[in-house]
Design a protein around this motif. Structure first.
Motif, PDB file in Angstrom:
ATOM      1  N   VAL A 187       0.857  -1.188   0.000  1.00  8.59           N
ATOM      2  CA  VAL A 187       0.000   0.000   0.000  1.00  8.59           C
ATOM      3  C   VAL A 187       0.889   1.232   0.000  1.00  8.59           C
ATOM      4  O   VAL A 187       1.694   1.410   0.919  1.00  8.59           O
ATOM      5  N   TYR A 208      -5.793  -6.991   0.376  1.00  2.51           N
ATOM      6  CA  TYR A 208      -6.473  -5.726   0.700  1.00  2.51           C
ATOM      7  C   TYR A 208      -7.727  -5.966   1.536  1.00  2.51           C
ATOM      8  O   TYR A 208      -8.039  -5.184   2.432  1.00  2.51           O
ATOM      9  N   GLN A 212      -8.100  -4.100   5.058  1.00  4.31           N
ATOM     10  CA  GLN A 212      -9.213  -3.191   5.341  1.00  4.31           C
ATOM     11  C   GLN A 212      -9.698  -3.331   6.780  1.00  4.31           C
ATOM     12  O   GLN A 212     -10.231  -2.395   7.351  1.00  4.31           O
ATOM     13  N   MET A 236      -7.168   1.531  -0.701  1.00  5.31           N
ATOM     14  CA  MET A 236      -7.583   0.130  -0.870  1.00  5.31           C
ATOM     15  C   MET A 236      -8.984   0.039  -1.449  1.00  5.31           C
ATOM     16  O   MET A 236      -9.251  -0.809  -2.315  1.00  5.31           O
ATOM     17  N   TYR A 239      -8.795   0.717  -5.151  1.00  3.80           N
ATOM     18  CA  TYR A 239      -8.205  -0.421  -5.869  1.00  3.80           C
ATOM     19  C   TYR A 239      -9.239  -1.538  -6.030  1.00  3.80           C
ATOM     20  O   TYR A 239      -9.444  -2.065  -7.128  1.00  3.80           O
TER      21      TYR A 239
END
Ligand SMILES: [Zn+2]
Ligand SMILES: [Zn+2]
Length: 253
Positions: A187, A208, A212, A236, A239
């Motif tokens: 990240v 991800y 999160q 994130m 993405y």
């Protein structure tokens, strides 16, 4: 022969706080310039990432080191692992330990054919004999092989190793109880690379989805600037959103 100037000092160091220094390579082009993090602990120091390996990082940081130092590669790519061979204690995730041990230029993305190491990326040269055609990843036997859940105890703070594959199979992050995340190339606030030969988008998505749920206060990334919780979540989310569009690879797995 190149007519580029030879730099006075290849590295610059910035003190971030009482326990953290950021070292970088300002004469290498900004887009792929890595952040090298020196984390000072009570009984041990950590160096997360070692740069290109074109000038002595060990000498550059010598005045800041007063206890055992463990050099860690966040992953095998040359912009992070290039200087690993200079340090006595070296760690990398199991998935990329062999590549470091053998000096695998292909896994490090630094063969000539891959085209990642280019003369135009060097605004100044680290030393007079430097040429990109001779650039190679120096083989360095890892002294410690990292796995998910390992704890690196520095005395006054401890980091948990998170295995975060996707960008490459052996990407790790370091996470502490103050919710600091050292995120490597997993990240950062810039163009994320998920199409390399070593990348795997469905795995990146899984990483991800895991991250999160991780409470994070500050992210110290492998490239570009430091950022906080909201930008972390936003990067994130954006993405994942882009990968969930119809026709994107994640729809096909
Ligand atoms: Zn990388
Ligand atoms: Zn990188």
């Amino acid at each position: 022969m190149s007519t580029k100037p030879i730099c006075q000092s290849w590295f610059v160091t910035q003190k971030i706080n009482d326990w953290l220094y950021l070292i970088s390579e300002p004469h290498y082009y900004w887009w792929n310039r890595a952040n090298l993090w020196l984390i000072k602990g009570q009984k041990q120091d950590l160096l997360l990432d070692t740069g290109l390996g074109v000038s002595s990082l060990r000498q550059h940081i010598a005045s800041l080191i007063d206890k055992p130092l463990l050099a860690i590669a966040s992953h095998i790519h040359f912009d992070h692992s290039g200087g690993m061979h200079e340090f006595e204690q070296r760690a990398i995730h199991a998935a990329e330990a062999k590549a470091l041990q053998t000096g695998d230029d292909y896994e490090a993305l630094c063969t000539a054919e891959q085209g990642w190491v280019l003369e135009e990326h060097f605004e100044q040269l680290p030393h007079a004999d430097f040429t990109v055609t001779q650039y190679t990843l120096h083989a360095a036997e890892p002294t410690q092989v990292l796995a998910e859940g390992d704890v690196l105890d520095l005395g006054d703070r401890a980091f948990e190793v998170l295995h975060l594959p996707g960008h490459s199979p052996g990407c790790i992050g370091l996470y502490d109880s103050n919710q600091n995340l050292f995120s490597g190339d997993v990240v950062y606030d810039g163009e994320l690379l998920d199409q390399l030969h070593c990348s795997h988008i469905p795995t990146y998505i899984q990483t991800y989805e895991r991250l999160q749920k991780l409470p994070v206060d500050t992210v110290y990334p492998g490239h570009y600037h430091i950022f906080g919780r909201s930008r972390y979540q936003q990067i994130m989310a954006e993405y994942l959103e882009s990968k969930r569009k119809p026709g994107c690879p994640s729809e096909q797995v």
